[in-house]
Motif scaffolding. Structure first.
Motif, PDB file in Angstrom:
ATOM      1  N   ASP A 186      -9.892  33.299  22.725  1.00 51.22           N
ATOM      2  CA  ASP A 186      -9.394  33.082  21.279  1.00 51.22           C
ATOM      3  C   ASP A 186      -7.685  31.556  20.955  1.00 51.22           C
ATOM      4  O   ASP A 186      -8.136  30.777  20.418  1.00 51.22           O
ATOM      5  N   THR A 187      -6.987  32.533  21.709  1.00 51.94           N
ATOM      6  CA  THR A 187      -6.187  32.644  21.720  1.00 51.94           C
ATOM      7  C   THR A 187      -5.863  31.129  22.331  1.00 51.94           C
ATOM      8  O   THR A 187      -5.205  29.508  21.553  1.00 51.94           O
ATOM      9  N   ALA A 189      -7.965  29.560  22.696  1.00 56.76           N
ATOM     10  CA  ALA A 189      -8.914  28.211  22.591  1.00 56.76           C
ATOM     11  C   ALA A 189      -8.286  27.842  21.249  1.00 56.76           C
ATOM     12  O   ALA A 189      -8.038  25.996  21.277  1.00 56.76           O
ATOM     13  N   LEU A 209     -13.404  34.615  25.063  1.00 54.57           N
ATOM     14  CA  LEU A 209     -14.283  33.825  24.249  1.00 54.57           C
ATOM     15  C   LEU A 209     -14.883  34.820  23.177  1.00 54.57           C
ATOM     16  O   LEU A 209     -15.682  34.388  23.626  1.00 54.57           O
ATOM     17  N   SER A 210     -15.042  34.143  21.810  1.00 57.09           N
ATOM     18  CA  SER A 210     -15.421  34.270  21.072  1.00 57.09           C
ATOM     19  C   SER A 210     -16.517  33.628  20.244  1.00 57.09           C
ATOM     20  O   SER A 210     -15.553  32.100  20.582  1.00 57.09           O
ATOM     21  N   LYS A 212     -15.750  32.425  16.797  1.00 60.53           N
ATOM     22  CA  LYS A 212     -15.145  31.754  16.501  1.00 60.53           C
ATOM     23  C   LYS A 212     -14.030  30.516  17.744  1.00 60.53           C
ATOM     24  O   LYS A 212     -13.314  29.142  17.291  1.00 60.53           O
ATOM     25  N   GLY A 213     -13.806  31.129  18.889  1.00 64.83           N
ATOM     26  CA  GLY A 213     -12.477  30.808  19.939  1.00 64.83           C
ATOM     27  C   GLY A 213     -13.647  29.107  20.071  1.00 64.83           C
ATOM     28  O   GLY A 213     -13.087  27.991  19.914  1.00 64.83           O
ATOM     29  N   SER A 216     -13.556  26.514  17.173  1.00 62.09           N
ATOM     30  CA  SER A 216     -12.058  25.708  17.325  1.00 62.09           C
ATOM     31  C   SER A 216     -12.328  24.617  18.103  1.00 62.09           C
ATOM     32  O   SER A 216     -11.920  23.657  17.875  1.00 62.09           O
TER      33      SER A 216
END
Length: 288
Positions: A186-187, A189, A209-210, A212-213, A216
C-alpha cells in the motif's frame, strides 16, 4: 591458380580474405546492423580490429539488450555470482561509452549501482530501463537515474528488493509502463497513484497490496488501459479487483491472483485451532 608456398592458400582466397578485412566503414555498418546485439558480441567483434571499431559505432549502440538471452535461457546459479555481475556491468559500461549519449534502451538483469550510476551520467536520452533480478541495485542509483534521465517512460524493477517506494516517488510523471515487486504494497501504491498518473501498463506481482492500495492506484492512474497484472497478490479478492477497476472503462486486461495461499501465511492467528481449520478447509477459497 597458384598456391602460396607454405600456406596452402590460393591467390583468390588471399584476396577474398583481404577484402573482408578492408571493407569500408559504411559497408561494415550496413552488415553489422543486420546482426542482433548478442550476435555482434559473440562473432563480428572478434574478426579483426576494423570490425571491432565498427561494432563500437554509436549507431549500433542505441540499445543494450541482454533480456532476450536471459529470457530464452534456463536460470543458472552462476548469474547470481559477483563475477557474473561484474561482467554485465563491464558490458553495459562499454556500450554506454560507445553510444556517445545515444543509448535509449537498457534491458538486462544482474547489474549493479556501478553501471547504473554510469548510465545516469552518460545516457540523457534513456527511455526504457529493465533491470529485473538485480539485487545490488539500490535507491542511490535510481535517484541518479530519476534526476538525469528525464525521458524515461518504461521501467522494470521486478525482483530488485533494494529499491523502495522512495525511488518511485523520485521518478518522473511520464511513465507509461511499470513492473515492480513492492515490499510493503500500500505504501508503494500510494506513491504510484500520486507520481505516475500517465501509467498505461502496470505489473505489480506478489505484493501485500490491499483493496485500499489497489483503489488508490486505479483512482490516481486513470489512464491505465493496456494491462494490469496482480498475479500473486493474495490479499485481493475478485470483488476487490472488480470494485477498484470499475472506473477504468478502457482497461483491456486484468491478470488476477491465480492461486490459493492460506490466510495463515499472511496473518498470525491467535488460536491454533482456527489456523488448522483455515488450512484444512481452505476458507479463503470461498471469498469473492
Amino acid at each position: 591458380m597458384e598456391c602460396k608456398e607454405g600456406t596452402g592458400e590460393t591467390d583468390a582466397e588471399s584476396v577474398l580474405i583481404s577484402d573482408w578485412a578492408e571493407l569500408t566503414h559504411e559497408c561494415l555498418l550496413n552488415i553489422l546492423s543486420r546482426f542482433t546485439f548478442e550476435q555482434r558480441w559473440t562473432g563480428p567483434m572478434f574478426v579483426c580490429k576494423p570490425w571491432l571499431n565498427a561494432c563500437k559505432d554509436p549507431s549500433l549502440n542505441s540499445v543494450f539488450d541482454l533480456e532476450t538471452r536471459f529470457d530464452s535461457s534456463s536460470e543458472s546459479t552462476r548469474w547470481w555470482t559477483p563475477e557474473f555481475e561484474r561482467r554485465i556491468d563491464s558490458m553495459l559500461r562499454s556500450v554506454i561509452t560507445w553510444s556517445n549519449g545515444n543509448l535509449t534502451q537498457i534491458l538486462t538483469r544482474h547489474c549493479s549501482d556501478l553501471s547504473l550510476n554510469f548510465a545516469a551520467q552518460r545516457c540523457p536520452n534513456l527511455q526504457v530501463l529493465s533491470i529485473k533480478s538485480s539485487p545490488r541495485v539500490t535507491d542511490a542509483s535510481m535517484a541518479q537515474i530519476a534526476y538525469h534521465c528525464r525521458n524515461l517512460k518504461q521501467l522494470d524493477i521486478s525482483y530488485c528488493y533494494e529499491i523502495s517506494h522512495e525511488s518511485l516517488s523520485l521518478i518522473g510523471r511520464n511513465y507509461e509502463y511499470l513492473n515492480a515487486c513492492p515490499q510493503d504494497g500500500d505504501t508503494e501504491a500510494a506513491v504510484i497513484a500520486k507520481f505516475m498518473p500517465q501509467l498505461e501498463h502496470l505489473e505489480i506481482r506478489f505484493s501485500k497490496l490491499s483493496a485500499k492500495g489497489l483503489g488508490s492506484i486505479c483512482e490516481g492512474c486513470s489512464q491505465l488501459e493496456e494491462h494490469l497484472d496482480l498475479s500473486g497478490c493474495a490479499n485481493l479478492t475478485s470483488r476487490d479487483i472488480l470494485n477498484a477497476t470499475s472506473n477504468l472503462k478502457d482497461l483491456k486486461e486484468v491478470k488476477k491472483p491465480n492461486f490459493y495461499i492460506p490466510r495463515s501465511v499472511f496473518h498470525t492467528e491467535r488460536y491454533g485451532h482456527w489456523r488448522l481449520y483455515d488450512e484444512r478447509f481452505q476458507t479463503d477459497v470461498f471469498r469473492i
